[in-house]
Design a protein around this motif. Structure first.
Motif, PDB file in Angstrom:
ATOM      1  N   TYR A 186       0.827  -1.195   0.000  1.00  0.00           N
ATOM      2  CA  TYR A 186       0.000   0.000   0.000  1.00  0.00           C
ATOM      3  C   TYR A 186       0.868   1.254   0.000  1.00  0.00           C
ATOM      4  O   TYR A 186       0.646   2.181  -0.767  1.00  0.00           O
ATOM      5  N   ILE A 187       1.915   1.250   0.838  1.00  0.00           N
ATOM      6  CA  ILE A 187       2.688   2.465   1.080  1.00  0.00           C
ATOM      7  C   ILE A 187       3.401   2.968  -0.169  1.00  0.00           C
ATOM      8  O   ILE A 187       3.207   4.095  -0.599  1.00  0.00           O
ATOM      9  N   MET A 188       4.249   2.088  -0.747  1.00  0.00           N
ATOM     10  CA  MET A 188       5.097   2.531  -1.845  1.00  0.00           C
ATOM     11  C   MET A 188       4.261   3.009  -3.027  1.00  0.00           C
ATOM     12  O   MET A 188       4.538   4.051  -3.616  1.00  0.00           O
ATOM     13  N   SER A 189       3.235   2.229  -3.374  1.00  0.00           N
ATOM     14  CA  SER A 189       2.479   2.611  -4.559  1.00  0.00           C
ATOM     15  C   SER A 189       1.665   3.870  -4.292  1.00  0.00           C
ATOM     16  O   SER A 189       1.507   4.713  -5.154  1.00  0.00           O
ATOM     17  N   LYS A 190       1.183   4.016  -3.062  1.00  0.00           N
ATOM     18  CA  LYS A 190       0.448   5.242  -2.755  1.00  0.00           C
ATOM     19  C   LYS A 190       1.354   6.460  -2.855  1.00  0.00           C
ATOM     20  O   LYS A 190       0.946   7.531  -3.266  1.00  0.00           O
ATOM     21  N   PHE A 191       2.591   6.270  -2.492  1.00  0.00           N
ATOM     22  CA  PHE A 191       3.523   7.391  -2.425  1.00  0.00           C
ATOM     23  C   PHE A 191       4.128   7.733  -3.780  1.00  0.00           C
ATOM     24  O   PHE A 191       4.368   8.886  -4.080  1.00  0.00           O
ATOM     25  N   LEU A 192       4.376   6.709  -4.590  1.00  0.00           N
ATOM     26  CA  LEU A 192       5.138   6.940  -5.822  1.00  0.00           C
ATOM     27  C   LEU A 192       4.266   7.009  -7.072  1.00  0.00           C
ATOM     28  O   LEU A 192       4.713   7.458  -8.116  1.00  0.00           O
ATOM     29  N   LEU A 193       3.019   6.517  -6.975  1.00  0.00           N
ATOM     30  CA  LEU A 193       2.119   6.633  -8.125  1.00  0.00           C
ATOM     31  C   LEU A 193       1.139   7.754  -7.831  1.00  0.00           C
ATOM     32  O   LEU A 193       0.572   7.822  -6.750  1.00  0.00           O
ATOM     33  N   ARG A 194       0.936   8.632  -8.779  1.00  0.00           N
ATOM     34  CA  ARG A 194       0.175   9.830  -8.480  1.00  0.00           C
ATOM     35  C   ARG A 194      -1.198   9.878  -9.149  1.00  0.00           C
ATOM     36  O   ARG A 194      -2.194  10.176  -8.521  1.00  0.00           O
ATOM     37  N   SER A 195      -1.256   9.596 -10.458  1.00  0.00           N
ATOM     38  CA  SER A 195      -2.538   9.777 -11.140  1.00  0.00           C
ATOM     39  C   SER A 195      -3.463   8.584 -10.895  1.00  0.00           C
ATOM     40  O   SER A 195      -3.021   7.456 -10.721  1.00  0.00           O
ATOM     41  N   ASP A 196      -4.762   8.869 -10.893  1.00  0.00           N
ATOM     42  CA  ASP A 196      -5.773   7.859 -10.577  1.00  0.00           C
ATOM     43  C   ASP A 196      -5.683   6.611 -11.456  1.00  0.00           C
ATOM     44  O   ASP A 196      -5.850   5.500 -10.974  1.00  0.00           O
ATOM     45  N   GLU A 197      -5.409   6.826 -12.750  1.00  0.00           N
ATOM     46  CA  GLU A 197      -5.434   5.657 -13.647  1.00  0.00           C
ATOM     47  C   GLU A 197      -4.150   4.844 -13.566  1.00  0.00           C
ATOM     48  O   GLU A 197      -4.032   3.818 -14.206  1.00  0.00           O
ATOM     49  N   HIS A 198      -3.185   5.317 -12.767  1.00  0.00           N
ATOM     50  CA  HIS A 198      -1.938   4.554 -12.622  1.00  0.00           C
ATOM     51  C   HIS A 198      -1.871   3.755 -11.327  1.00  0.00           C
ATOM     52  O   HIS A 198      -0.894   3.059 -11.087  1.00  0.00           O
TER      53      HIS A 198
END
Lengths: 433, 288
Positions: B221-233
C-alpha cells in the motif's frame, strides 16, 4: 604465448597500485586493459562530478534557489556508493594480480585470450558473476535509502526548510535530543512508543498462543475432517492481508458494521442476562486497540499453526510411547517433549513475528488510519512508531528529519533484538565458515 | 467388587474421552466460524444490490452480479488490476531470476565476503521501508520516475532479495552435493551443473518464490500510494482503499466485489503451492 618465468606476486601486487599493470605483468593484456579502463573511467568521474558531489554533501550548498540541498544529499550519497564499489574493485584488482602470479609459479598458465578468460570466469568468477545482479539491486534499493535516511536524521529537513527555496543544514544530534527532551515531542514519542510495545507484545503473543494451541488441538488422532478444518484454518493466511484488514474495518464500523449490528445483538438475544453494550470500535481508542489486537490474532495465527503442525508431525511417535510406558501424564508429555521441540525449532520464526508486528503498518493504518484521537505531534491514539513516521513524512506539515530519527531508533531496536536472537539460536549460521 | 471398580473406571474413561472430544470439536467449530464469518460477509456483500445500509451477513436480498459490472464500467478497477498484474509480473520474473542465481551461489560456493555480505544485507533490510519513502521520492523526482512503473517495480524487486536469497540458499542446500560432484566428473561445466542438474530439483521452491514475489505488489500500500500519483496509474490496494474511505457514497459493495477478484486467484494459488512452502520454510529455519 610466453612461457611463464618466475612471477613475483609482490611485484604484481605493487604494480597493481595502478590497476591493470599487475595484470599486464602477468601477461593478461585483456584483463589488465579492463581494469585500467575502469580505473580511468572512475578517475574521470571523480574529476568531473564526484569530488564536487562529495564536497556538496558536506556543505549542502550555499545559495538558496541555486543549490538544491536535497539533490546534493542524494547525489553525494550515490557518489559514496560508487566510491565503495570502486574500493572493492581496487582491492579485487590487487588480490587478483598477486593470485595469478602465484598460480603462474605453481605452473598454471594465466589465461591471456578472450576465450580462455570467459572459460576462467566460468570457474573462479562464477559465484561473483551470478550474484552481481543481486548485489547491484540491494546496493541501490536497500543500502542507498538507509544511508539517505541516516543523513536526513542529522539535518534540519522539515516543512520550514524545503529545498530549493531553503538550504538544509547539518544539525548534529538535535533531532534525537528533541525526541527525548523537547516536551511536545517527548510526550508523543512516549505515548506512541508505549503503545507500540504493548501492541507488539500482546498481539504477537496472542497469535502465537492461538497458533500453537490450535495446532496441538487439531493434531489429535481421533479428529475427523482434518483436511477440511486444515483448509479453513489456513484461510486468513491465504487471503491477502490488506483485503482482510479493509473488510474488518467495515465489519467493526460503529453503526453499520456486522459486529455491532449482528454479532452483539445475537449474543444479547440468546444470552439476555449479559446486557452487552455496543462498543465504539472506531471512535474510542481503547476499543480500536482491542479490535486490532483481536484481528491480528485472526490474521497471524495460521502461519504459526502451519509451522507448529509441521513440527508436531515430525516428533517421533516412540518418544510419546516411551513416556506413556514410564507413566508420564499428558501434561508431563507436553512439558517435556512437545513444548521444548516446538520452541527450539520455531524460535526464530516466533521472534520474526514480534519484530514484524513492531512494524506492522498495514494493520494500524488500513484499519483506522492510526486513529481515533490525537496524542500530539500528528500521531493518532492507535498509531505505532512506523505509522507515526508515515504521518510525519506525508502529513500537512512534514517533519522529515524527525521521522528519519525515529526510523533510526526503530531500526536499532529491531536489529538489536534480531541479532541477539539469531546469535543465540544460530539461525543465520551459514553452516561452515 | 474389583469388577465393579473396573467397570466404573472404564465408564469414567469413556466419559472423559467424550468430554475431551466434545471440547475439541467445540473449539474447532467455533474457530472455523470466527474465520469464515467475516470472509463470508465480504463475499455475500459483493452480490448485494445497490446501497446496503450495513456490512453484515445477510442472505435476504437478491443476489446479483451488478457490482462486478459496475466495477469495470463505472470505476477504474479494471485499469488498476491490469497495472498491478503488469508490475507483479515483472517483479516476479526479475526477482526470481536474481535470487535463484544468488541463492545457488551462496549454497554451492565458498567465496570471499560470502558470510559478511548476506548478513550485512539481511540486517540492513530490517530498517523499515518507511525510511526509504523520502529518499525514493526525491530520487524519483530527480529521475523523473514519479508515477512510472519501472521505478516502483525495481523497489519491489530489490526489497525482497536478501531474505528470499537466504531461503533459496536453504533449499539449494537440501539438494545433495554428490549430484554436482558426479556431474562434474562426467565433464559438465559449472553452468550445466546449475541449469541441468540442480535447477530442476528446486522447481517447487522457485514456484513458491514466484508466488510470493507476485503477491507482493498486490499487498503493498505504502510505496504505490507514495510513488504513483494519477488515478489511472494506481494499483489495486490503493484503489480499493478509496472505496471504503469514501464514506460519502457508500461503495462498500464495490469494495467487496473488487476484493473477491483479488483474493480468489491468490488463495487458489496459495493452496495449490501450500505444501511446498511450509516444508521450505521449516527446512530453512531448522537447517540455517
Amino acid at each position: 604465448m610466453t612461457d611463464p618465468q618466475k612471477q613475483d606476486p609482490r611485484k604484481a601486487k605493487l604494480l597493481s597500485i595502478i590497476p591493470g599493470l599487475g595484470q599486464f605483468y602477468n601477461h593478461q593484456v585483456l584483463k589488465g586493459s579492463i581494469f585500467l579502463v575502469l580505473f580511468l573511467a572512475f578517475v574521470a568521474e571523480l574529476a568531473l562530478a564526484g569530488v564536487r558531489q562529495i564536497v556538496n554533501l558536506i556543505t549542502l550548498g550555499s545559495t538558496p534557489m541555486m543549490d538544491n540541498s536535497l539533490f546534493m544529499m542524494i547525489e553525494g550519497t550515490l557518489q559514496i556508493l560508487v566510491l565503495v564499489v570502486a574500493i572493492i574493485l581496487y582491492a579485487a584488482n590487487i588480490y587478483d594480480a598477486g593470485n595469478i602470479a602465484k598460480q603462474a609459479n605453481e605452473g598454471k598458465k594465466p589465461s591471456t585470450s578472450l576465450v580462455q578468460m570467459i572459460k576462467n570466469i566460468g570457474d573462479g568468477g562464477f559465484p561473483y558473476l551470478f550474484s552481481i545482479p543481486a548485489y547491484f539491486l540491494m546496493l541501490f534499493i536497500i543500502v542507498f535509502p538507509v544511508l539517505v535516511t541516516l543523513f536526513i536524521a542529522f539535518s534540519n529537513y522539515d516543512f520550514l526548510h524545503v529545498p530549493p527555496a531553503h538550504l538544509l543544514d547539518w544539525v548534529g544530534f538535535k533531532n534525537f535530543t528533541s525526541l527525548f527532551f523537547l516536551s511536545s515531542y517527548r510526550q508523543t514519542f512516549n505515548a506512541v512508543f508505549g503503545w507500540t510495545i504493548i501492541w507488539t507484545v500482546v498481539a504477537t503473543t496472542l497469535q502465537l498462543f492461538l497458533g500453537i494451541f490450535t495446532a496441538i488441538v487439531a493434531n489429535q488422532d481421533f479428529i475427523k475432517f482434518k483436511r477440511a478444518f486444515g483448509v479453513i484454518f489456513l484461510l486468513p493466511w491465504a487471503v491477502p492481508a490488506f483485503i482482510s484488514i479493509m473488510s474488518f474495518s467495515n465489519i467493526f464500523n460503529d453503526s453499520a458494521g456486522a459486529i455491532n449490528v449482528q454479532v452483539i445483538p445475537f449474543f444479547n438475544k440468546i444470552l439476555p442476562f449479559l446486557h452487552l453494550s455496543l462498543p465504539a470500535w472506531k471512535t474510542d481508542p481503547f476499543w480500536t486497540k482491542i479490535a486490532i489486537i483481536m484481528i491480528q490474532g485472526w490474521l497471524g495465527f495460521p502461519y504459526i499453526y502451519v509451522m507448529v503442525t509441521g513440527i508436531l508431525q515430525a516428533i517421533p511417535e516412540d518418544l510419546y510411547e516411551a513416556a506413556t510406558l514410564d507413566g508420564a501424564s499428558a501434561i508431563q508429555k507436553f512439558n517435556h517433549i512437545t513444548a521444548p521441540t516446538i520452541f527450539t525449532v520455531a524460535a526464530p520464526i516466533f521472534i520474526t513475528q514480534y519484530t514484524g508486528n513492531f512494524n506492522n503498518f498495514s494493520m494500524i493504518y488500513l484499519f483506522n488510519s492510526g486513529g481515533p484521537g490525537d496524542v500530539g505531534g500528528g500521531a493518532g491514539g492507535t498509531d505505532i512508531l512506523i505509522s507515526w513516521i508515515y504521518k510525519l513524512t506525508t502529513g500537512q506539515s512534514p517533519q522529515y528529519s524527525i521521522a528519519a530519527a525515529v526510523t533510526l531508533l526503530i531500526s536499532v531496536i529491531v536489529i538489536g533484538v534480531s541479532m541477539i536472537v539469531f546469535k543465540k539460536t544460530g539461525a543465520f549460521d551459514l553452516g561452515d565458515d | 467388587m474389583a469388577r465393579r471398580q473396573k467397570k466404573i473406571n472404564e465408564k469414567s474413561a469413556i466419559r472423559n474421552r467424550r468430554v475431551k472430544h466434545f471440547f475439541t470439536y467445540l473449539y474447532m467449530v467455533i474457530l472455523a466460524i470466527i474465520i469464515i464469518y467475516p470472509l463470508l460477509i465480504t463475499v455475500s456483500s459483493a452480490f448485494k444490490t445497490g446501497n446496503v445500509q450495513s456490512f453484515t451477513l445477510d442472505f435476504s436480498s437478491k443476489w446479483t452480479l451488478i457490482n462486478f459490472k459496475r466495477l469495470f464500467t463505472e470505476t477504474l478497477y479494471g485499469t488498476w488490476y491490469k497495472n498491478t498484474v503488469i508490475i507483479a509480473f515483472f517483479t516476479m520474473l526479475i526477482q526470481v531470476a536474481v535470487i535463484t542465481l544468488a541463492g545457488y551461489v551462496y549454497s554451492r560456493y565458498r567465496f570471499i565476503g560470502r558470510r559478511f555480505s548476506l548478513m550485512f544485507f539481511i540486517i540492513i533490510q530490517m530498517v523499515p521501508t518507511m525510511a526509504a519513502l523520502t529518499a525514493f521520492y526525491v530520487m524519483a523526482n530527480m529521475l523523473n520516475a514519479l508515477d512510472h512503473y519501472w521505478f516502483l517495480t525495481l523497489i519491489y524487486i530489490g526489497g525482497g532479495i536478501p531474505m528470499n536469497t537466504w531461503l533459496m540458499k536453504g533449499y539449494f542446500d537440501s539438494v545433495p552435493y554428490d549430484l554436482d560432484e558426479s556431474a562434474k566428473l562426467d565433464g559438465a561445466g559449472n553452468f550445466r551443473v546449475f541449469w541441468q542438474i540442480v535447477l530442476p530439483l528446486v522447481k517447487p521452491m522457485i514456484a513458491v518464490q514466484a508466488l510470493w514475489a507476485f503477491m507482493g505488489p498486490f499487498g503493498d500500500y505504502i510505496m504505490s500510494k507514495f510513488l504513483l500519483r494519477s488515478d489511472e496509474h494506481l494499483t489495486v490496494a490503493v484503489g480499493l482503499q478509496q472505496f471504503i474511505t469514501n464514506t460519502r457514497d457508500q461503495q462498500v459493495v464495490l469494495f467487496a466485489a473488487g476484493a473477491i477478484l483479488i483474493a480468489l486467484p491468490i488463495s487458489i494459488l496459495f493452496f495449490y503451492l501450500q505444501k511446498y512452502f511450509t516444508s521450505g520454510l521449516l527446512s530453512g529455519s531448522t537447517k540455517g
